[in-house]
Design a protein around this motif. Structure first.
Motif, PDB file in Angstrom:
ATOM      1  N   THR A   1       7.408  10.520  -2.614  1.00 14.33           N
ATOM      2  CA  THR A   1       7.184  11.026  -3.813  1.00 14.33           C
ATOM      3  C   THR A   1       5.701  10.516  -4.624  1.00 14.33           C
ATOM      4  O   THR A   1       4.810  11.279  -5.081  1.00 14.33           O
ATOM      5  CB  THR A   1       8.390  11.137  -4.758  1.00 14.33           C
ATOM      6  N   MET A   2       5.676   9.338  -4.429  1.00 15.59           N
ATOM      7  CA  MET A   2       4.704   8.394  -5.048  1.00 15.59           C
ATOM      8  C   MET A   2       3.249   9.079  -4.302  1.00 15.59           C
ATOM      9  O   MET A   2       2.104   9.173  -5.102  1.00 15.59           O
ATOM     10  CB  MET A   2       4.722   6.985  -4.945  1.00 15.59           C
ATOM     11  N   ALA A   3       3.406   9.261  -3.142  1.00 15.28           N
ATOM     12  CA  ALA A   3       2.183   9.646  -2.145  1.00 15.28           C
ATOM     13  C   ALA A   3       1.752  10.794  -2.772  1.00 15.28           C
ATOM     14  O   ALA A   3       0.536  11.265  -2.862  1.00 15.28           O
ATOM     15  CB  ALA A   3       2.402   9.502  -0.708  1.00 15.28           C
ATOM     16  N   GLU A   4       2.686  11.649  -2.767  1.00 18.86           N
ATOM     17  CA  GLU A   4       2.502  13.245  -3.227  1.00 18.86           C
ATOM     18  C   GLU A   4       1.764  13.376  -4.793  1.00 18.86           C
ATOM     19  O   GLU A   4       0.844  13.847  -4.816  1.00 18.86           O
ATOM     20  CB  GLU A   4       3.651  13.970  -3.048  1.00 18.86           C
TER      21      GLU A   4
ATOM     22  N   SER B   1       1.733   6.507   1.849  1.00 22.03           N
ATOM     23  CA  SER B   1       2.358   7.069   2.921  1.00 22.03           C
ATOM     24  C   SER B   1       2.100   6.113   4.031  1.00 22.03           C
ATOM     25  O   SER B   1       3.297   6.248   4.993  1.00 22.03           O
ATOM     26  CB  SER B   1       1.085   8.181   3.497  1.00 22.03           C
ATOM     27  N   ARG B   2       1.244   5.289   4.266  1.00 20.27           N
ATOM     28  CA  ARG B   2       1.291   4.244   5.378  1.00 20.27           C
ATOM     29  C   ARG B   2       2.742   3.139   5.150  1.00 20.27           C
ATOM     30  O   ARG B   2       3.437   2.913   6.100  1.00 20.27           O
ATOM     31  CB  ARG B   2       0.076   3.442   5.388  1.00 20.27           C
ATOM     32  N   ALA B   3       3.063   3.008   3.819  1.00 21.11           N
ATOM     33  CA  ALA B   3       4.414   2.146   3.785  1.00 21.11           C
ATOM     34  C   ALA B   3       5.505   2.865   3.944  1.00 21.11           C
ATOM     35  O   ALA B   3       6.190   2.331   4.765  1.00 21.11           O
ATOM     36  CB  ALA B   3       4.318   1.889   2.085  1.00 21.11           C
TER      37      ALA B   3
ATOM     38  N   HIS C   1       2.443  -2.151  -5.051  1.00 22.03           N
ATOM     39  CA  HIS C   1       3.042  -1.314  -5.587  1.00 22.03           C
ATOM     40  C   HIS C   1       3.998  -0.642  -4.753  1.00 22.03           C
ATOM     41  O   HIS C   1       5.187  -0.318  -5.294  1.00 22.03           O
ATOM     42  CB  HIS C   1       1.866  -0.132  -6.004  1.00 22.03           C
ATOM     43  N   SER C   2       3.841  -0.559  -3.700  1.00 24.80           N
ATOM     44  CA  SER C   2       5.035  -0.042  -2.753  1.00 24.80           C
ATOM     45  C   SER C   2       6.222  -1.075  -2.763  1.00 24.80           C
ATOM     46  O   SER C   2       7.669  -0.754  -2.638  1.00 24.80           O
ATOM     47  CB  SER C   2       4.567   0.167  -1.233  1.00 24.80           C
ATOM     48  N   GLN C   3       5.815  -2.224  -2.616  1.00 25.50           N
ATOM     49  CA  GLN C   3       6.809  -3.380  -2.716  1.00 25.50           C
ATOM     50  C   GLN C   3       7.681  -3.257  -4.004  1.00 25.50           C
ATOM     51  O   GLN C   3       8.803  -3.435  -3.929  1.00 25.50           O
ATOM     52  CB  GLN C   3       6.242  -4.682  -2.540  1.00 25.50           C
TER      53      GLN C   3
ATOM     54  N   GLU D   1      10.187   4.515 -12.242  1.00 29.54           N
ATOM     55  CA  GLU D   1       8.920   4.925 -11.829  1.00 29.54           C
ATOM     56  C   GLU D   1       9.074   6.352 -11.153  1.00 29.54           C
ATOM     57  O   GLU D   1       8.234   7.293 -11.615  1.00 29.54           O
ATOM     58  CB  GLU D   1       8.058   3.945 -11.320  1.00 29.54           C
ATOM     59  N   VAL D   2       9.567   6.308 -10.188  1.00 27.63           N
ATOM     60  CA  VAL D   2       9.789   7.756  -9.265  1.00 27.63           C
ATOM     61  C   VAL D   2      10.395   8.729  -9.934  1.00 27.63           C
ATOM     62  O   VAL D   2       9.986  10.026  -9.720  1.00 27.63           O
ATOM     63  CB  VAL D   2      10.573   7.168  -7.891  1.00 27.63           C
TER      64      VAL D   2
END
Ligand code: DGT
Ligand code: MG
Length: 383
Positions: A36-39, A54-56, A82-84, A98-99
């Motif tokens: 969702t964050m990648a999008e 995306s990579r995460a 940020h992914s962490q 956040e999501v």
């Protein structure tokens, strides 16, 4: 979990194409959040940020164990700060504020609605949003000019956003195969994309057409389209006639776009999948598929996006590898080739930039061998 320690000692390979990524994995809640964050980042035009999320997500899909503590990820590559943070929130609260905020935001929802129209990308959707448009009806209200592709996309919006099931994809493959054999016996039709990776459904049907005698494939796609059209199977089609460049032309291999460009003759189409009533059981579709007359009630037939690609036999393994996906897998395969092997890989071939030679291949396995990579099955490319 017994499989846990290995990965915790930093054994996860940095490139997606060095890892096996199954369709079903152990971290779905986390990867959904990261995607969702990648999008959202992509909707904002932040491709670098989008790629990072995306990579995460991809690396979490490849872990053979469920992430329970953030510390388990300290030696896992590709999980940025940020992914962490998102993962930590998810692990602690079962959700990420956040999501959720992104998912509920008007911008995200509107961008999603608009980019789901066939032929509408982030740029156009963003312009519409800026102009204050919020619904599909707004497009008509504001008399927005749409090209033919987008008009078809809007007309068949519901159908095209209903997942295509495997039996439907196979039924369509069979229809195309029949038309192809009628024109050129010996020619083959191969179902690629997500279905080849074992997905039970997808957003479109990706088909590769080739002929074992080199050169026999030329003009095949064009004639197939005209047969399918006369049989009433096509609701929309647009052929992109890319003249195949000579592979000897070095520009094809050294330019910035050398690894993403694709010069095959290609047709973007919308198929008319006829008489669906009561036929949605495995296998039964093939016989029921047929063009029906009139506009038809939407419950009786369905519009399905189909991509048809014509490839010379000598390039077929490269096209197959390029069209099987996933997009994340493809991207890293090309990145690995370039940075680790000084080679350019695309859907036409593999070129060694220093030795200035082509590396021909008769199968996907041979391409992986040229790259010094372990073979990854299509079912393990779901990054
Ligand atoms: P889906 O259809 O949502 O189930 O998912 P996929 O994985 O089938 O995704 P799709 O259909 O967008 O693309 C399949 C693969 O084909 C993807 O890895 C990239 C490749 N592909 C799609 N469009 C192009 C293109 O224009 N050029 C090249 N070279 N490859 C493409
Ligand atoms: Mg597809």
């Amino acid at each position: 979990a017994p499989a846990e320690p290995l990965e915790e000692k930093g054994q996860v390979a940095p490139y997606i194409c060095q890892r096996r990524t199954p369709l079903l994995h152990h971290n779905t809640a986390l990867t959904d959040a990261l995607e969702t964050m990648a999008e959202e980042a992509r909707f904002c035009g932040s491709d670098v940020r989008s790629l990072a999320f995306s990579r995460a997500a991809s690396v979490l899909k490849s872990l053979p164990w469920r992430v329970k503590r953030i510390q388990q990820l300290h030696t896992v590559p590709c999980v940025g700060e940020h992914s962490q943070r998102i993962i930590q929130e998810m692990l602690e609260d079962g959700m990420s504020a956040e999501v959720e905020q992104v998912r509920q935001s008007e911008r995200y929802r509107t961008m999603k609605l608009f980019t789901k129209i066939f032929g509408v990308g982030v740029k156009i959707a963003s312009q519409w949003y800026q102009r204050g448009l919020r619904t599909l009806a707004d497009l008509q209200l504001h008399q927005i000019k749409l090209n033919l592709e987008q008009q078809a996309g809007l007309l068949h919006y519901e159908d095209l956003n209903t997942p295509v099931e495997l039996w439907e994809a196979e039924a369509i493959s069979q229809v195309v195969r029949k038309a192809v054999e009628q024109i050129s016996p010996g020619a083959t039709v191969t179902l690629t994309g997500g279905f080849r990776r074992g997905k039970p459904c997808g957003h479109d049907v990706d088909l590769l057409i080739t002929h074992p005698s080199e050169g026999q494939e030329m003009g095949l796609l064009c004639r197939v389209i005209s047969i399918l059209d006369s049989q009433g199977f096509l609701l929309y089609h647009s052929t992109h006639r890319n003249s195949l460049p000579s592979l000897e032309d070095e520009e094809l291999w050294v330019s910035d776009h050398s690894s993403t460009m694709d010069h095959f003759e290609r047709c973007l189409s919308i198929f008319h999948l006829g008489d669906l009533a009561g036929s949605n059981q495995g296998g039964a579709g093939a016989q029921k598929l047929g063009a029906s007359t009139g506009s038809g009630a939407s419950s009786l037939w369905k519009a399905v996006r189909v991509d048809l690609v014509e490839t010379p036999y000598s390039q077929f393994p490269f096209a197959l590898l390029g069209w099987t996906g996933s997009r994340n897998f493809e991207r890293d395969l090309r990145r690995f080739s370039k940075h680790e092997k000084k080679m350019t890989l695309n859907s036409h071939g593999l070129y060694h930039l220093e030795q200035k030679i082509f590396l021909p291949a008769a199968s996907e396995e041979e391409i992986f061998q040229h790259l010094g990579l372990e073979y990854i099955l299509p079912e393990e490319r779901n990054a």
